[in-house]
Design a protein around this motif. Structure first.
Motif, mmCIF file in Angstrom:
data_model
loop_
_atom_site.group_PDB
_atom_site.id
_atom_site.type_symbol
_atom_site.label_atom_id
_atom_site.label_comp_id
_atom_site.label_asym_id
_atom_site.label_seq_id
_atom_site.Cartn_x
_atom_site.Cartn_y
_atom_site.Cartn_z
ATOM 1 N N GLY A 1 -1.618 -66.401 0.217
ATOM 2 C CA GLY A 1 -2.617 -66.001 0.825
ATOM 3 C C GLY A 1 -3.927 -66.254 0.314
ATOM 4 N N GLY A 2 -4.829 -67.009 1.113
ATOM 5 C CA GLY A 2 -6.280 -67.364 0.774
ATOM 6 C C GLY A 2 -6.167 -68.675 -0.133
ATOM 7 N N ARG A 3 -5.193 -69.107 -0.271
ATOM 8 C CA ARG A 3 -4.974 -70.523 -0.704
ATOM 9 C C ARG A 3 -5.642 -71.636 0.346
ATOM 10 N NH1 ARG A 3 -0.265 -71.389 -5.452
ATOM 11 N NH2 ARG A 3 -0.392 -69.423 -6.196
ATOM 12 N N ARG A 4 -6.004 -72.960 -0.214
ATOM 13 C CA ARG A 4 -6.309 -73.759 0.764
ATOM 14 C C ARG A 4 -5.141 -74.869 0.747
ATOM 15 N NH1 ARG A 4 -11.210 -73.996 -2.791
ATOM 16 N NH2 ARG A 4 -12.975 -73.152 -1.324
ATOM 17 N N LEU A 5 -4.733 -75.061 1.984
ATOM 18 C CA LEU A 5 -3.835 -75.857 2.345
ATOM 19 C C LEU A 5 -4.256 -77.376 3.056
ATOM 20 C CD1 LEU A 5 -0.518 -76.584 2.929
ATOM 21 C CD2 LEU A 5 -0.948 -75.507 5.241
ATOM 22 N N GLY A 6 -3.837 -78.477 2.612
ATOM 23 C CA GLY A 6 -4.459 -79.698 2.939
ATOM 24 C C GLY A 6 -3.312 -80.370 3.619
ATOM 25 N N ALA B 1 -10.817 -75.690 16.675
ATOM 26 C CA ALA B 1 -10.909 -74.287 16.491
ATOM 27 C C ALA B 1 -9.833 -73.517 16.664
ATOM 28 C CB ALA B 1 -12.119 -73.933 17.678
ATOM 29 N N GLU B 2 -8.674 -73.969 17.556
ATOM 30 C CA GLU B 2 -7.826 -72.992 17.630
ATOM 31 C C GLU B 2 -7.177 -72.723 16.374
ATOM 32 O OE1 GLU B 2 -2.995 -73.427 19.107
ATOM 33 O OE2 GLU B 2 -4.444 -74.995 19.965
ATOM 34 N N LEU B 3 -6.828 -73.990 15.733
ATOM 35 C CA LEU B 3 -6.063 -73.918 14.355
ATOM 36 C C LEU B 3 -6.881 -73.360 13.339
ATOM 37 C CD1 LEU B 3 -4.276 -77.423 14.715
ATOM 38 C CD2 LEU B 3 -3.148 -75.148 15.125
ATOM 39 N N GLN B 4 -8.353 -73.413 13.466
ATOM 40 C CA GLN B 4 -9.078 -72.874 12.434
ATOM 41 C C GLN B 4 -9.138 -74.010 11.149
ATOM 42 O OE1 GLN B 4 -9.564 -68.751 11.565
ATOM 43 N NE2 GLN B 4 -8.242 -68.417 13.181
ATOM 44 N N ALA B 5 -9.049 -74.897 11.681
ATOM 45 C CA ALA B 5 -8.574 -76.407 10.633
ATOM 46 C C ALA B 5 -10.024 -76.968 10.334
ATOM 47 C CB ALA B 5 -7.767 -77.184 11.317
ATOM 48 N N THR B 6 -10.466 -77.409 9.089
ATOM 49 C CA THR B 6 -11.711 -78.306 8.766
ATOM 50 C C THR B 6 -10.986 -79.749 8.446
ATOM 51 O OG1 THR B 6 -12.322 -76.294 7.445
ATOM 52 C CG2 THR B 6 -13.138 -78.390 6.572
ATOM 53 N N ARG C 1 -9.814 -81.070 -3.675
ATOM 54 C CA ARG C 1 -10.098 -79.416 -3.376
ATOM 55 C C ARG C 1 -8.993 -78.643 -2.914
ATOM 56 N NH1 ARG C 1 -13.947 -82.866 -2.688
ATOM 57 N NH2 ARG C 1 -16.126 -82.344 -3.069
ATOM 58 N N MET C 2 -7.665 -78.936 -2.658
ATOM 59 C CA MET C 2 -6.636 -78.367 -2.139
ATOM 60 C C MET C 2 -5.829 -77.384 -3.299
ATOM 61 S SD MET C 2 -7.187 -78.466 1.181
ATOM 62 C CE MET C 2 -8.873 -78.556 0.699
ATOM 63 N N ASP C 3 -5.156 -76.374 -2.710
ATOM 64 C CA ASP C 3 -4.215 -75.644 -3.718
ATOM 65 C C ASP C 3 -2.713 -76.234 -3.402
ATOM 66 O OD1 ASP C 3 -6.238 -73.817 -4.850
ATOM 67 O OD2 ASP C 3 -6.431 -72.892 -2.899
ATOM 68 N N VAL C 4 -2.541 -76.419 -2.267
ATOM 69 C CA VAL C 4 -1.352 -76.912 -1.689
ATOM 70 C C VAL C 4 -1.426 -78.136 -0.892
ATOM 71 C CG1 VAL C 4 0.705 -76.373 -0.337
ATOM 72 C CG2 VAL C 4 -0.514 -74.723 -1.648
ATOM 73 N N ILE D 1 -6.687 -73.609 6.520
ATOM 74 C CA ILE D 1 -6.253 -74.916 6.768
ATOM 75 C C ILE D 1 -7.298 -76.153 6.738
ATOM 76 C CG2 ILE D 1 -5.056 -75.963 8.735
ATOM 77 C CD1 ILE D 1 -3.630 -73.474 7.381
ATOM 78 N N HIS D 2 -6.977 -77.074 5.955
ATOM 79 C CA HIS D 2 -7.450 -78.335 6.078
ATOM 80 C C HIS D 2 -6.927 -79.579 6.477
ATOM 81 C CE1 HIS D 2 -11.122 -76.617 3.501
ATOM 82 N NE2 HIS D 2 -10.199 -75.628 3.464
#
Length: 328
Positions: A149-154, A190-195, A206-209, A176-177
């Motif tokens: 939780g809180g980690r950045r997923l690329g 927007a639905e996925l809240q993805a960058t 920059r990603m954790d995973v 989510i990236h």
């Protein structure tokens, strides 16, 4: 008189229900052994059949297709990926190619999350401790993993599976990236809240995973090469359920051994079963034998799609899952 039934050769053992239905509809030659066919056996099968039903282990190149003769008219692949088939050469010989898209999406996305959790929470290490009978009871400092939780997923490859991974990961509280050949529509983002990241280099740094969910094509071969792996944070984890060729496996092994990455979860490998043996020795690596789509439901649905493609073709129509070279 009824029209003669299509001659169909199946290259591997399929679920019994699928094989039985094929036998009811077509003149089918089933594979008694579950071992992959040799190159010579594949060529012979293509000479003797109207339809070949291969799997991802059956590499069909231009030279083999040139030896197939004039009878073969359809390659109905049991699986979504078609990088093992020279589709352009097949089409140049008037041989259609179909696949089974969509049915493995949810199963593969589930496996992605399993691998992320397996690596970050050190689940295989715990299982090994229990199987060896070495667990002595609870310890506050034993086998400490990390919270996802809180980690950045690329996510590399934001197609059906990538988006399914994004939905699951968001439910676990991950950010989510993604990097993709084409950017998603604004409403999907927007639905996925993805960058979105246009630069893969900038994203992986920059990603954790990192989750690899793109197909293997000439453009994605060693997409994650030694240079890109060095851009990742030493605390980062990489997961691959797509195609092994997307990652330089030897470079990944070196990075893991050197402590330049925190871990990896791999369900696919660059050279299939002949993967780098050093990976087996690393406690921070979870290895699976290509199980991403291995559910009873998924395999049956794949078989149903194969049958539908063949039956539609037999009826004189375009298979619904026809592979078009121009959109690969």
């Amino acid at each position: 008189m009824p029209a003669p039934r299509l001659s169909v050769v199946v290259t591997r053992r399929l679920p019994e229900r699928v094989e039985t239905r094929m036998t009811e509809l077509f003149d089918v030659t089933l594979r008694e052994s579950d071992a992959p066919m040799s190159r010579e056996e594949l060529v012979a099968a293509m000479r003797d059949a109207d339809v070949l039903v291969p799997t991802l282990c059956d590499h069909i190149d231009a030279n083999m297709l040139a030896q197939a003769g004039e009878r073969l008219r359809l390659i109905a692949n049991f699986g979504a990926g078609i990088d093992h088939i020279d589709v352009a050469s097949a089409r140049s010989r008037n041989v259609l190619v179909s696949n089974t898209p969509g049915v493995v999406t949810e199963d593969t996305a589930d496996m992605v999350m399993s691998l992320i959790l397996g690596v970050t929470r050190r689940i295989p290490e715990g299982l090994a401790l229990m199987s060896r009978g070495e667990w002595k009871g609870f310890s506050p400092t034993a086998l400490l993993g990390g919270r996802i939780g809180g980690r950045r997923l690329g996510i590399i490859g934001m197609g059906r599976i990538g988006q399914a991974v994004a939905r699951r990961a968001a439910a676990f509280g991950m950010q989510i990236h993604y990097h993709n050949r084409r950017r998603l529509r604004p409403e999907t983002e927007a639905e996925l809240q993805a960058t979105y990241w246009d630069s893969l280099d900038q994203m992986v740094a920059r990603m954790d995973v990192i989750s690899v969910n793109c197909p293997h094509t000439p453009a994605t071969f060693h997409l994650l090469n030694a240079r890109r792996l060095k851009l990742m944070k030493p605390s980062a984890v990489i997961v691959n359920t797509s195609r092994g060729e997307v990652i330089d496996e030897n470079a990944l092994t070196r990075a893991l051994k050197a402590g330049e990455l925190a871990g990896a979860g791999l369900d696919v490998f660059e050279h299939g079963a002949a993967f780098n043996p050093d990976l087996r020795q690393l406690p921070n690596v979870v290895l699976l034998p290509h199980m991403g789509s291995a559910t009873v439901e998924g395999r049956l649905e794949m078989g149903e799609k194969v049958i539908l493609n063949i039956k539609t073709f037999a009826d004189g129509h375009r298979p619904p899952d026809l592979v078009v070279p121009g959109v690969l």
